[in-house]
Design an enzyme around this catalytic site. Sequence first.
Site, PDB file in Angstrom:
ATOM      1  N   GLY A  12       1.057  -1.360   0.085  1.00  0.00           N
ATOM      2  CA  GLY A  12      -0.025   0.046   0.139  1.00  0.00           C
ATOM      3  C   GLY A  12       0.861   1.195   0.105  1.00  0.00           C
ATOM      4  O   GLY A  12       1.739   1.353   0.721  1.00  0.00           O
ATOM      5  N   ASP A 143       0.419   1.726   8.464  1.00  0.00           N
ATOM      6  CA  ASP A 143       0.030   1.195   9.642  1.00  0.00           C
ATOM      7  C   ASP A 143       0.944   1.380  10.629  1.00  0.00           C
ATOM      8  O   ASP A 143       0.568   0.992  11.993  1.00  0.00           O
ATOM      9  CB  ASP A 143      -0.152  -0.178   9.107  1.00  0.00           C
ATOM     10  CG  ASP A 143      -1.190  -0.825   8.164  1.00  0.00           C
ATOM     11  OD1 ASP A 143      -1.884   0.169   7.929  1.00  0.00           O
ATOM     12  OD2 ASP A 143      -1.320  -1.731   7.673  1.00  0.00           O
ATOM     13  N   ARG A 299      -4.671   7.664   2.786  1.00  0.00           N
ATOM     14  CA  ARG A 299      -3.535   7.193   2.535  1.00  0.00           C
ATOM     15  C   ARG A 299      -2.828   7.989   1.243  1.00  0.00           C
ATOM     16  O   ARG A 299      -1.554   7.999   1.008  1.00  0.00           O
ATOM     17  CB  ARG A 299      -3.537   5.873   1.806  1.00  0.00           C
ATOM     18  CG  ARG A 299      -2.971   4.968   2.308  1.00  0.00           C
ATOM     19  CD  ARG A 299      -3.092   3.533   1.921  1.00  0.00           C
ATOM     20  NE  ARG A 299      -2.961   3.099   0.553  1.00  0.00           N
ATOM     21  CZ  ARG A 299      -3.385   1.993   0.051  1.00  0.00           C
ATOM     22  NH1 ARG A 299      -3.699   0.939   0.909  1.00  0.00           N
ATOM     23  NH2 ARG A 299      -3.232   1.825  -1.220  1.00  0.00           N
TER      24      ARG A 299
HETATM   25  O1  F6P Z   1      -0.664  -0.811   3.395  1.00  0.00           O
HETATM   26  C1  F6P Z   1      -1.385  -1.103   4.382  1.00  0.00           C
HETATM   27  C2  F6P Z   1      -2.846  -0.467   4.279  1.00  0.00           C
HETATM   28  O2  F6P Z   1      -3.018   0.741   3.918  1.00  0.00           O
HETATM   29  C3  F6P Z   1      -3.714  -1.010   5.335  1.00  0.00           C
HETATM   30  O3  F6P Z   1      -4.007  -0.166   6.043  1.00  0.00           O
HETATM   31  C4  F6P Z   1      -5.064  -1.651   4.496  1.00  0.00           C
HETATM   32  O4  F6P Z   1      -5.865  -2.383   5.138  1.00  0.00           O
HETATM   33  C5  F6P Z   1      -4.371  -2.184   3.203  1.00  0.00           C
HETATM   34  O5  F6P Z   1      -3.381  -1.333   3.153  1.00  0.00           O
HETATM   35  C6  F6P Z   1      -5.212  -1.931   2.144  1.00  0.00           C
HETATM   36  O6  F6P Z   1      -4.788  -2.411   1.006  1.00  0.00           O
HETATM   37  P1  F6P Z   1      -5.311  -2.220  -0.733  1.00  0.00           P
HETATM   38  O7  F6P Z   1      -5.063  -0.844  -1.048  1.00  0.00           O
HETATM   39  O8  F6P Z   1      -4.251  -3.258  -1.498  1.00  0.00           O
HETATM   40  O9  F6P Z   1      -6.685  -2.839  -0.659  1.00  0.00           O
END
Ligand code: F6P
Length: 419
Positions: A12, A143, A299
């Site tokens: 992520g 995280d 994010r």
């Molecule tokens: O990288 C961690 C994170 O941001 C988590 O907090 C979240 O659950 C996950 O990635 C989501 O991932 P993706 O974007 O692959 O669905």
Amino acid sequence: MLKNILYAQSGGVTPVINATACGVIETARKHRDRIGKVLAGKDGIIGILREELIDTSRESKGDIAALRHTPGGAFGSCRYKLKSIEESQREYARLVDVLRAHNIGYFFYNGGGDSADTAYKVSQISKKLGFPVQCIGVPKTIDNDLPITDTCPGFGSVAKYVAVSIMEASLDVESMASSSTKVFIMEVMGRHAGWIAAAGGLAQRAEGDPPHVILFPEVVFDEAAFLAKVKHAVEHHGYCSVVVSEGVHYPDGRFLAEAGSRDAFGHAQLGGAAPVVAELVRSALGYKYHWAVSDYLQRSARHIASATDVEQAYAVGQAAVKLALQGKNGVMPVIKRVSGDPYRWKIEEASLSRVANREKLMPRNFISKDGFGITSAARKYLEPLIRGESYPPYDKRGLPRYVRLKKNLVKKMLPEFKV
Ligand code: F6P
């Protein structure tokens, strides 16, 4: 001939992962006498296996500098699990072919816990497959669950976004509460770790301030206790503001927010705890509510990034190049808190074997006795991480000047490979 760096983003993304890329590229450019080019995997390791390598030397100085204030993953990221060298011989043989064909001496893998595991495996290539490559893991994850490092680049900015957002939304619900909405619920990411949810608690400046309830993944969800807490807040303050982590689960381990799908690492896709909690509030207490899932907004919120976080993200990129030049392999630059007040930090190194596959959860003494808030120890830890603003430049239209790189690929030299 000077060896090249191969850099890849993984997992992520964060609001500041590109600041790390900027740190890597700008530092490597300062060492032209010892390092060739910085190539970047298109969409992470998937692009590397496909031999889709971006030539960063074809990006202008200004565009590379602008990575420092641009969110997303400028080269593309991925969730892709490399098994052990013994189990995935075909992929490792391909990786070595790509590294050899493009004169790679240094491999930088910029990711979280799963990525540290991949980086650790790649660091064993020299020993097990006889191809000399130094692998450096570069930390990032919103995280904040990597061990050893005091914090993870990406977290401070998300923490700031969450604290600011819950503070602002709480002012909104407070104004409406006498005749309309009484409960606002904001869902945040973090998987099994409650660091992001805890950051919501930074919005409280005095006793009774919102958020009145924080739901952590580290605390098993107790429906009755939660509802009693919400009722108490509405009766005493007129409204209730809640931060819920996506990782909150029932006593039997089921997530409130399980969306049904899993990624390459077997992680459940989460998202949707807020509506579950909201429906509980409505059916048991009858209060009008609003809820929000901050999801990718948190994010990618580079506009409200923490200056401390941006600086640390850049510094780990810079440090990765220095470690490579020192001949290191199988290590990761980590952030060490030298002092809390005044907040001072420095970069150290840790072995990837100690970082891989370990999740650092919130310690119990960071969560209040009733399980619904943060303690002063947590506040002391969190506060410095959101300090300072690092606004992106804005254009005449009132929008941030985010950069989109040219992403020219280097010429392929190998046969096609199916990933
Ligand atoms: O990288 C961690 C994170 O941001 C988590 O907090 C979240 O659950 C996950 O990635 C989501 O991932 P993706 O974007 O692959 O669905």
